[in-house]
Design a protein around this motif. Structure first.
Motif, PDB file in Angstrom:
ATOM      1  N   ALA A   1       3.429   5.752  -7.256  1.00 29.27           N
ATOM      2  CA  ALA A   1       4.057   4.438  -7.125  1.00 29.27           C
ATOM      3  C   ALA A   1       3.320   3.596  -6.096  1.00 29.27           C
ATOM      4  O   ALA A   1       3.143   2.383  -6.270  1.00 29.27           O
ATOM      5  N   THR A   2       2.844   4.242  -5.030  1.00 30.51           N
ATOM      6  CA  THR A   2       2.115   3.519  -3.985  1.00 30.51           C
ATOM      7  C   THR A   2       0.778   3.000  -4.504  1.00 30.51           C
ATOM      8  O   THR A   2       0.400   1.849  -4.261  1.00 30.51           O
TER       9      THR A   2
ATOM     10  N   ALA B   1       1.411   0.140  -6.862  1.00 28.69           N
ATOM     11  CA  ALA B   1       1.848  -1.044  -6.129  1.00 28.69           C
ATOM     12  C   ALA B   1       0.650  -1.807  -5.570  1.00 28.69           C
ATOM     13  O   ALA B   1       0.610  -3.044  -5.607  1.00 28.69           O
TER      14      ALA B   1
ATOM     15  N   THR C   1       6.261  -0.814  -3.167  1.00 28.88           N
ATOM     16  CA  THR C   1       6.440   0.523  -3.742  1.00 28.88           C
ATOM     17  C   THR C   1       7.818   0.706  -4.355  1.00 28.88           C
ATOM     18  O   THR C   1       7.974   1.406  -5.363  1.00 28.88           O
TER      19      THR C   1
ATOM     20  N   THR D   1       7.659  -0.638  -7.983  1.00 32.52           N
ATOM     21  CA  THR D   1       6.942   0.230  -8.920  1.00 32.52           C
ATOM     22  C   THR D   1       7.684   1.542  -9.141  1.00 32.52           C
ATOM     23  O   THR D   1       7.698   2.071 -10.256  1.00 32.52           O
ATOM     24  N   SER D   2       8.317   2.075  -8.091  1.00 29.88           N
ATOM     25  CA  SER D   2       9.100   3.311  -8.248  1.00 29.88           C
ATOM     26  C   SER D   2      10.232   3.106  -9.258  1.00 29.88           C
ATOM     27  O   SER D   2      10.484   3.963 -10.118  1.00 29.88           O
TER      28      SER D   2
END
Length: 214
Positions: A39-40, A43, A50, A53-54
């Motif tokens: 996710a990072t 992003a 983040t 996106t998570s």
């Protein structure tokens, strides 16, 4: 005669409506293009935080579009990848404009992505390794076929693609190991469509000087 399905999953109405989101479509495209990511990492590529996106990764996973890669990441860190097998979608039921609209969004994005991939390869081809240039092809055929013959053509081509999809999926499932440098990310565009059988919107007529369009 009905065409066969060669996909691991068919998106139902809820999955299709969930997928038809600009950020989720882009996340799916990035995972397909670059491989597993967190996710990072996503992003950073998308200019998002983040948390966003998570959330969208979880939504994609809820409909089996993506999955966590076993054995990758440290602690609570998760690497996500495209779920092998591909997906398909059927025609929305009558009286379901929301699903029909979602399908339009997904199809329009597929057309955009096809164009972007073709344009990018035209730019990269001049500097690509010769073995990949020789292995690539731009193909178009114009045929005179019945609807039944056209469906048979679809099925036969997809049977060939299915063999190579299974080979690719097995590689994706293998434990993490040094990647064979000869293996590349290959995209196959396959479109079968009739020309001139529907009613297209005519282009607007230009008004000549001194003429009024009725």
């Amino acid at each position: 005669m009905q065409s066969k399905s060669f996909s691991a999953r068919t998106l139902d109405a809820n999955a299709l409506k969930s997928f038809a989101h600009p950020l989720r479509l882009r996340i799916y495209e990035l995972l397909d293009e670059h491989g597993p990511s967190t996710a990072t990492g996503l992003a950073a590529l998308l200019g998002q935080n983040t948390g966003a996106t998570s959330y969208h990764l979880r939504e994609l996973a809820r409909h089996d579009m993506i999955e966590v890669v076993p054995g990758m990441g440290r602690g609570k860190e998760k690497y996500w990848r495209i779920a092998p097998g591909g997906f398909s979608f059927g025609e929305p039921e009558e009286g379901d404009p929301e699903t029909a609209s979602a399908l339009e969004v997904v199809l329009d994005d597929m057309v955009r992505q096809r164009g972007a991939e073709l344009a990018r390869w035209r730019e990269e081809e001049a500097t690509a390794p010769e073995e990949w240039v020789q292995a690539s092809v731009f193909g178009r055929r114009s045929l005179r076929l019945t609807p039944e013959e056209t469906r048979e053509l679809q099925d036969e081509v997809f049977e060939v693609l299915e063999r190579y999809r299974a080979l690719s999926d097995r590689r994706e499932r293998e434990p993490a190991a040094p990647r064979d440098p000869s293996i590349g990310h290959v995209v196959i565009h396959f479109d079968v469509l009739p020309v001139g059988v529907g009613r297209a919107t005519p282009p607007p007529r230009e008004e000549a000087p001194g003429e009024a369009i009725p």
